[in-house]
Design a protein around this motif. Structure first.
Motif, PDB file in Angstrom:
ATOM      1  N   GLY A 147     -27.635 -26.777  11.461  1.00  0.00           N
ATOM      2  CA  GLY A 147     -28.800 -27.030  10.616  1.00  0.00           C
ATOM      3  C   GLY A 147     -30.012 -26.234  11.055  1.00  0.00           C
ATOM      4  O   GLY A 147     -30.834 -25.816  10.229  1.00  0.00           O
TER       5      GLY A 147
ATOM      6  N   ALA B 198     -29.499 -22.670   9.856  1.00  0.00           N
ATOM      7  CA  ALA B 198     -29.719 -22.667   8.402  1.00  0.00           C
ATOM      8  C   ALA B 198     -31.213 -22.719   8.088  1.00  0.00           C
ATOM      9  O   ALA B 198     -31.675 -22.051   7.141  1.00  0.00           O
ATOM     10  N   ALA B 199     -31.975 -23.482   8.873  1.00  0.00           N
ATOM     11  CA  ALA B 199     -33.417 -23.572   8.636  1.00  0.00           C
ATOM     12  C   ALA B 199     -34.108 -22.235   8.901  1.00  0.00           C
ATOM     13  O   ALA B 199     -35.088 -21.885   8.225  1.00  0.00           O
TER      14      ALA B 199
ATOM     15  N   ASP C 131     -33.553 -20.260   5.868  1.00  0.00           N
ATOM     16  CA  ASP C 131     -34.484 -20.743   4.834  1.00  0.00           C
ATOM     17  C   ASP C 131     -35.866 -20.142   5.035  1.00  0.00           C
ATOM     18  O   ASP C 131     -36.513 -19.688   4.078  1.00  0.00           O
ATOM     19  N   ASP C 132     -36.342 -20.134   6.277  1.00  0.00           N
ATOM     20  CA  ASP C 132     -37.666 -19.584   6.568  1.00  0.00           C
ATOM     21  C   ASP C 132     -37.727 -18.096   6.235  1.00  0.00           C
ATOM     22  O   ASP C 132     -38.729 -17.604   5.707  1.00  0.00           O
TER      23      ASP C 132
ATOM     24  N   ARG D 226     -37.878 -17.701   2.548  1.00  0.00           N
ATOM     25  CA  ARG D 226     -39.200 -18.113   2.061  1.00  0.00           C
ATOM     26  C   ARG D 226     -40.227 -17.005   2.324  1.00  0.00           C
ATOM     27  O   ARG D 226     -41.054 -16.683   1.452  1.00  0.00           O
TER      28      ARG D 226
ATOM     29  N   GLU E 278     -38.082 -26.208   1.221  1.00  0.00           N
ATOM     30  CA  GLU E 278     -36.870 -26.128   0.406  1.00  0.00           C
ATOM     31  C   GLU E 278     -35.786 -25.344   1.146  1.00  0.00           C
ATOM     32  O   GLU E 278     -36.055 -24.323   1.773  1.00  0.00           O
ATOM     33  N   SER E 279     -34.551 -25.815   1.051  1.00  0.00           N
ATOM     34  CA  SER E 279     -33.434 -25.126   1.689  1.00  0.00           C
ATOM     35  C   SER E 279     -32.840 -24.096   0.735  1.00  0.00           C
ATOM     36  O   SER E 279     -33.071 -24.137  -0.483  1.00  0.00           O
TER      37      SER E 279
ATOM     38  N   ASP F 185     -30.707 -25.772  -1.922  1.00  0.00           N
ATOM     39  CA  ASP F 185     -31.514 -26.414  -2.963  1.00  0.00           C
ATOM     40  C   ASP F 185     -32.156 -25.363  -3.877  1.00  0.00           C
ATOM     41  O   ASP F 185     -32.291 -25.570  -5.082  1.00  0.00           O
TER      42      ASP F 185
END
Length: 418
Positions: free
Chosen positions: A41, A44-45, A48-49, A52, A89-90, A93
């Motif tokens: 996780g 994965a974050a 995501d960053d 973004r 938000e991932s 998502d």
């Protein structure tokens, strides 16, 4: 930009070291490791960053491709590029919010260039693969992510020209089938410019393949030129590494061009003839007098090749960070910082003079300075302050120049928050 650091608790180091020792650099066998990533996780974050940052700050630079079953989708690709990830938000998502259906998916190449912590994590993995003087990664590494929900790989059963190292991050499992032998006759194969040969006749061939169920944190290595396919059983993302072998001709040709370029060499027209190209090559190889270098062409070519490798080594054998991922803040002289990874800075010569190569970017410096202490310091894992960093810079610089250079190292990502 995220200031989250990658840490050292997200990988089972014992398993990874054993895998690298047994398989690098060729990765000739299919290899599965369960629970290699101990905190999927968190990785994965970081993805995501990175997404973004890219979709917010510089979406036009993002190497993103969106697919629907069996086809690349230009319009959906444009929609993803134009739809930034919301705060918190991932990626999965974001996929659900942006796509038309559950079988659409997306791939993003060079994702580590958008996140300093993600690049640092991957660089740590690559340090176990690179063995200086034995095998390196002179053509670099692509770090990519694949985000999907349901259905088969959109380009069917396929094979890649380089090994694929897959770190599954979840949250849902993913199935994979790998064919150790080619089970397909010519009638079932479709030529593909991107994947060599593919087939969408999937289910009749599954019985002849080795099946893997990838849980979050699992790892799968697929050798080059080995047919495989994935099936998504729920929203998930994986991180992939493509380790490029040395592209020797391209590396030498580029180094020759950079080393021999001079104002008095003949230039090429926009649409040159073959003879004009041959004439320029002859001029380069004859090492035209009057260039003012005073250095033999062979030595200049070797220097350019060395500079190219310095760019890769200081960036962890990855693409250098995108400017949008670099720090925008101005830390205090007494804030604790650390090196992003060992060897993030090295001294080098460029065509324009002396420089520090900092995570792949040359930073011009004055000729004649000795940066040995700085290069040695980059291998220390201990935190330090920018003020103490200035203390290992050449004493031939005054206090103001040393402080400015220390901040330059931070601004280019070689030094990060502790």
């Amino acid at each position: 930009m995220s200031r989250q650091t990658s840490g050292t608790t997200t990988i089972d180091a014992t398993k990874w070291k054993a895998f690298a020792a047994a398989q690098a650099p060729g990765f000739a066998g299919t290899f599965f490791l369960s629970s290699l990533v101990t905190d999927p996780g968190r990785i994965a974050a970081l993805i995501d960053d990175g997404l973004r940052t890219a979709t917010t700050a510089a979406p036009g630079d993002l190497r993103l491709r969106a697919f629907r079953p069996g086809a690349f989708d230009y319009r959906l690709t444009k929609r993803f590029v134009d739809t930034p990830l919301a705060p918190g938000e991932s990626a999965v998502d974001w996929l659900a919010r942006t796509a038309d259906g559950r079988e659409e998916c997306l791939a993003v190449n060079d994702i580590a260039s958008w996140s300093l912590p993600l690049a640092e994590w991957v660089a740590g993995l690559l340090r176990e693969i690179v063995a200086e003087g034995i095998h390196e990664l002179p053509s670099g590494t692509d770090v990519y992510t694949f985000v999907a929900d349901s259905g088969w790989t959109p380009f069917g059963i396929h094979k890649d020209s380089e090994p694929s190292l897959i770190f599954h991050l979840g949250p849902s499992p993913k199935e994979a089938w790998v064919w150790q032998e080619n089970p397909f006759d010519a009638s079932g194969i479709t030529p593909s410019p991107s994947f060599g040969q593919i087939t969408f006749d999937i289910e009749p061939h599954l019985a002849s393949a080795e099946r893997f169920v990838l849980q979050p944190g699992d790892f799968l290595c697929i050798p080059q030129d080995t047919y495989h396919v994935f099936r998504n059983v729920g929203p998930s993302a994986f991180l992939g590494l493509t380790l490029y072998p040395a592209k020797g001709r391209a590396l030498v040709t580029e180094a020759l061009w950079r080393a021999a370029r001079a104002d008095d060499l003949p230039s090429l027209a926009a649409y040159p003839t073959g003879g004009q190209v041959a004439g320029l090559a002859r001029a380069l190889l004859q090492d035209q007098p009057g260039t003012g270098t005073g250095v033999p062409l062979a030595d200049r070519v070797a220097a350019e090749l060395a500079l190219g490798q310095a760019r890769l080594r200081t960036s962890g054998h990855l693409s250098r960070p995108h400017p949008a991922a670099l720090p925008a803040d101005d830390p205090h002289d007494t804030d604790l910082v650390r090196w992003a990874f060992p060897g993030a800075v090295t001294a080098a010569r460029t065509a324009s003079g002396a420089a520090l190569v900092v995570r792949g970017r040359p930073l011009p410096v004055r000729d004649g300075l000795d940066f040995t202490a700085l290069e040695r310091a980059t291998h220390s894992p201990e935190p330090f302050t920018l003020r103490s960093l200035a203390g290992v810079l050449p004493h031939a610089l005054d206090d103001t120049d040393r402080a400015c250079l220390a901040r330059g190292l931070y601004a280019l990502g070689a030094v990060t928050d502790a």
